[in-house]
Write a protein that holds these residues in place. Structure first.
Motif, PDB file in Angstrom:
ATOM      1  N   ILE A 126       0.801  -1.229   0.000  1.00  9.70           N
ATOM      2  CA  ILE A 126       0.000   0.000   0.000  1.00  9.70           C
ATOM      3  C   ILE A 126       0.834   1.281   0.000  1.00  9.70           C
ATOM      4  O   ILE A 126       0.291   2.363  -0.200  1.00  9.70           O
ATOM      5  CB  ILE A 126      -0.997   0.024   1.177  1.00  9.70           C
ATOM      6  CG1 ILE A 126      -0.269  -0.074   2.521  1.00  9.70           C
ATOM      7  CG2 ILE A 126      -2.024  -1.093   1.026  1.00  9.70           C
ATOM      8  CD1 ILE A 126      -1.182   0.092   3.717  1.00  9.70           C
ATOM      9  N   THR A 127       2.161   1.180   0.209  1.00  9.43           N
ATOM     10  CA  THR A 127       2.977   2.392   0.118  1.00  9.43           C
ATOM     11  C   THR A 127       3.758   2.485  -1.194  1.00  9.43           C
ATOM     12  O   THR A 127       4.642   3.325  -1.316  1.00  9.43           O
ATOM     13  CB  THR A 127       3.951   2.503   1.317  1.00  9.43           C
ATOM     14  OG1 THR A 127       4.822   1.357   1.326  1.00  9.43           O
ATOM     15  CG2 THR A 127       3.195   2.597   2.630  1.00  9.43           C
ATOM     16  N   TYR A 128       3.427   1.615  -2.165  1.00  8.53           N
ATOM     17  CA  TYR A 128       3.951   1.858  -3.519  1.00  8.53           C
ATOM     18  C   TYR A 128       2.943   1.497  -4.601  1.00  8.53           C
ATOM     19  O   TYR A 128       2.928   2.114  -5.660  1.00  8.53           O
ATOM     20  CB  TYR A 128       5.302   1.161  -3.752  1.00  8.53           C
ATOM     21  CG  TYR A 128       5.230  -0.324  -4.007  1.00  8.53           C
ATOM     22  CD1 TYR A 128       5.106  -0.826  -5.305  1.00  8.53           C
ATOM     23  CD2 TYR A 128       5.312  -1.239  -2.965  1.00  8.53           C
ATOM     24  CE1 TYR A 128       5.065  -2.185  -5.547  1.00  8.53           C
ATOM     25  CE2 TYR A 128       5.281  -2.609  -3.202  1.00  8.53           C
ATOM     26  CZ  TYR A 128       5.151  -3.077  -4.488  1.00  8.53           C
ATOM     27  OH  TYR A 128       5.111  -4.426  -4.731  1.00  8.53           O
ATOM     28  N   GLY A 129       2.108   0.486  -4.358  1.00  7.51           N
ATOM     29  CA  GLY A 129       0.981   0.211  -5.230  1.00  7.51           C
ATOM     30  C   GLY A 129       1.260   0.186  -6.716  1.00  7.51           C
ATOM     31  O   GLY A 129       0.505   0.739  -7.504  1.00  7.51           O
ATOM     32  N   GLY A 130       2.329  -0.439  -7.129  1.00  9.79           N
ATOM     33  CA  GLY A 130       2.612  -0.539  -8.557  1.00  9.79           C
ATOM     34  C   GLY A 130       3.478   0.575  -9.109  1.00  9.79           C
ATOM     35  O   GLY A 130       3.786   0.588 -10.299  1.00  9.79           O
ATOM     36  N   MET A 131       3.880   1.525  -8.261  1.00  9.77           N
ATOM     37  CA  MET A 131       4.731   2.633  -8.715  1.00  9.77           C
ATOM     38  C   MET A 131       6.120   2.515  -8.111  1.00  9.77           C
ATOM     39  O   MET A 131       6.288   2.111  -6.959  1.00  9.77           O
ATOM     40  CB  MET A 131       4.135   3.982  -8.300  1.00  9.77           C
ATOM     41  CG  MET A 131       2.854   4.347  -9.002  1.00  9.77           C
ATOM     42  SD  MET A 131       2.297   6.013  -8.566  1.00  9.77           S
ATOM     43  CE  MET A 131       3.496   7.014  -9.438  1.00  9.77           C
ATOM     44  N   ALA A 132       7.120   2.899  -8.898  1.00 12.49           N
ATOM     45  CA  ALA A 132       8.465   3.058  -8.356  1.00 12.49           C
ATOM     46  C   ALA A 132       8.506   4.305  -7.480  1.00 12.49           C
ATOM     47  O   ALA A 132       7.745   5.263  -7.696  1.00 12.49           O
ATOM     48  CB  ALA A 132       9.482   3.167  -9.493  1.00 12.49           C
ATOM     49  N   GLY A 133       9.394   4.297  -6.510  1.00 15.57           N
ATOM     50  CA  GLY A 133       9.522   5.466  -5.631  1.00 15.57           C
ATOM     51  C   GLY A 133       9.833   6.728  -6.400  1.00 15.57           C
ATOM     52  O   GLY A 133       9.302   7.801  -6.117  1.00 15.57           O
ATOM     53  N   ARG A 134      10.688   6.616  -7.409  1.00 16.06           N
ATOM     54  CA  ARG A 134      11.055   7.797  -8.195  1.00 16.06           C
ATOM     55  C   ARG A 134       9.847   8.374  -8.920  1.00 16.06           C
ATOM     56  O   ARG A 134       9.722   9.594  -9.061  1.00 16.06           O
ATOM     57  CB  ARG A 134      12.170   7.453  -9.179  1.00 16.06           C
ATOM     58  CG  ARG A 134      11.866   6.311 -10.125  1.00 16.06           C
ATOM     59  CD  ARG A 134      13.083   5.977 -11.005  1.00 16.06           C
ATOM     60  NE  ARG A 134      12.843   4.791 -11.825  1.00 16.06           N
ATOM     61  CZ  ARG A 134      13.144   3.558 -11.451  1.00 16.06           C
ATOM     62  NH1 ARG A 134      13.662   3.343 -10.244  1.00 16.06           N
ATOM     63  NH2 ARG A 134      12.927   2.541 -12.253  1.00 16.06           N
ATOM     64  N   ASP A 135       8.944   7.500  -9.381  1.00 19.63           N
ATOM     65  CA  ASP A 135       7.753   7.986 -10.076  1.00 19.63           C
ATOM     66  C   ASP A 135       6.779   8.648  -9.111  1.00 19.63           C
ATOM     67  O   ASP A 135       6.081   9.604  -9.478  1.00 19.63           O
ATOM     68  CB  ASP A 135       7.078   6.831 -10.814  1.00 19.63           C
ATOM     69  CG  ASP A 135       7.906   6.328 -11.983  1.00 19.63           C
ATOM     70  OD1 ASP A 135       8.509   7.166 -12.674  1.00 19.63           O
ATOM     71  OD2 ASP A 135       7.960   5.108 -12.197  1.00 19.63           O
TER      72      ASP A 135
END
Length: 458
Positions: free
Chosen positions: A290-299
């Motif tokens: 739930i703290t990235y949900g399919g996204m990279a941190g950079r995005d």
């Protein structure tokens, strides 16, 4: 002498695009089964297929890319994104997803059950697809003015309150998980929803105890139109308008590839803790933790910056102004488009443009193919192909508007490109009487067929 307007940015990097011949394009589109989605990007000169994820990021967003935190759980990039969304929207809980339809999948999995109905202004294709996939039904309650391209109504995205109340009276509230307000309303021509209408929908929904959610992919553009066209909001800043707009909702989905000014990403934002808890489980199943949900941190970090930038009035004046520039050029040539001009795209009335093509032969798709063959410009059909088949009868649904959408990527093309597009479309318009037939379907998917459909000449 008053200084002329100029773009509020300068160009730091360019990407080469290649022109092609008419003979090459005719072969390429035939090899693609006359589906514009099947074309390779190098076969397209100016790409107006979508404004989703196709824009240019700023130097500050690229800087955020370099400092992204890729921790699986508890990423500081997520914390930055969450606090930005909370500050801009006022919603308490945030679930990141890899894009908008993923946000719909998470939220709708938590809220929509079989035989439910979801009223709102004209639902977008993936939205309707997610609803119908769950054997529920989307009910369009858009005002009738939206279906008359010549009507100058300033808020054609508005929900007709009488239509909406009829839904509320017809179905028990247990069958209505929420009312969905799409801002701006893409399917009806990129048209905005007024603050007055949003307030009224909230008030009516409260009367029947129905939650209100936003499909908010273009919320900043909607706020710009509210400021420009709604007298009571002219003195408000864009962030103030956005905050008030969302205050009338229980939550939202967002495709961040539009007004988030990034190439990938989305999120769900909510106020209801119970819904958040259920949706969190679906996020983990479908997307990731739930703290990235399919996204990279950079995005996520780039998105946090992009959400700030999209509320800047100079940016919005430039963005909406370029779309208006193209629209005005087309109107000078007598080309029928949805009026007033919307925020992210020009919508060409294909029925009026190609009156000799039968509706059964996909008029807007035919127009899109002709524009591509003429000049290498790729648009997208918003018409019968996108409307898909009735899930019960399996007959084609023929929408009131048959449109070719020319979606303008953000901060990507110059006004010289807009001039090229306008002349290309005029050239097709000048030979419109020669275009008397369209296309038939060779193969189609059972739902959301327009993405992968295969066509042949009639």
């Amino acid at each position: 002498m008053k200084l002329p307007w100029a773009e509020p940015f300068k160009i730091k990097m360019v990407e080469t695009i290649q022109q092609s011949t008419a003979e090459e394009r005719a072969k390429w589109i035939e090899d693609a089964d006359f589906n514009l989605f099947n074309l390779k990007s190098e076969q397209v000169y100016i790409d107006l297929l979508t404004d989703s994820g196709t824009g240019a990021m700023s130097d500050k967003q690229w800087a955020e890319i370099m400092t992204g935190d890729e921790s699986y759980a508890g990423s500081r990039s997520f914390e930055k994104l969450k606090s930005t969304i909370q500050d801009i929207t006022g919603f308490k809980y945030v679930l990141p997803t890899h894009q908008g339809r993923a946000a719909e999948n998470v939220l709708f999995s938590a809220l929509i059950k079989e035989e439910m109905v979801v009223p709102g202004n004209s639902h977008f294709d993936t939205t309707k697809g997610h609803i119908e996939f769950r054997k529920a039904r989307a009910i369009d309650c858009t005002i009738e003015e939206a279906f008359d391209i010549e009507n100058p109504h300033p808020f054609k995205g508005n929900i007709d309150l009488n239509k909406l109340e009829e839904v509320y009276k017809t179905y028990p509230k247990e069958k209505i998980p929420f009312c969905l307000i799409t801002v701006t309303c893409n399917t009806s021509g990129g048209q905005p929803v007024s603050m007055e209408n949003i307030k009224a929908v909230r008030k009516l929904s409260n009367k029947y105890d129905i939650p209100v959610y936003f499909d908010a992919a273009r919320y900043a553009e909607n706020a710009w139109f509210i400021k420009q066209r709604e007298e009571s909001c002219k003195s408000m800043s864009i962030p103030e308008i956005v905050k008030e707009m969302f205050s009338y909702g229980d939550g939202m989905t967002m495709s961040s590839k539009k007004d988030g000014l990034v190439n990938i990403g989305g999120f769900v934002a909510l106020n209801n803790e119970e819904v958040f808890t259920v949706a969190s489980n679906f996020t983990i199943i479908f997307e990731g933790f739930i703290t990235y949900g399919g996204m990279a941190g950079r995005d996520m970090a780039a998105l946090a910056q992009g959400l700030r930038e999209s509320s800047n009035e100079q940016y919005l004046e430039c963005r909406v102004g370029q779309v208006e520039y193209l629209g005005n050029k087309l109107m000078e040539f007598g080309i029928p488009i949805q009026k007033p001009i919307g925020g992210h795209a020009i919508f060409v009335d294909a029925k009026k443009f190609l009156p000799n093509v039968p509706k059964e032969e996909y008029i807007a798709q035919t127009l899109g193919i002709e524009l591509y063959k003429e000049a290498g410009v790729r648009g997208v059909e918003i018409g019968t192909l996108l409307a898909d088949r009735d899930p019960d009868t399996r007959e084609n649904r023929y929408p009131k508007l048959e449109l070719l959408r020319l979606a303008i990527p953000r901060r990507t093309y110059t006004n010289n490109h807009m001039d090229y597009i306008a002349v290309a479309l005029k050239n097709v318009y000048d030979r419109r009487d020669e275009i008397t037939s369209g296309y038939n379907i060779k193969w189609e998917a059972p739902i959301m067929r327009h993405f992968t459909v295969k066509l042949e000449k009639s």
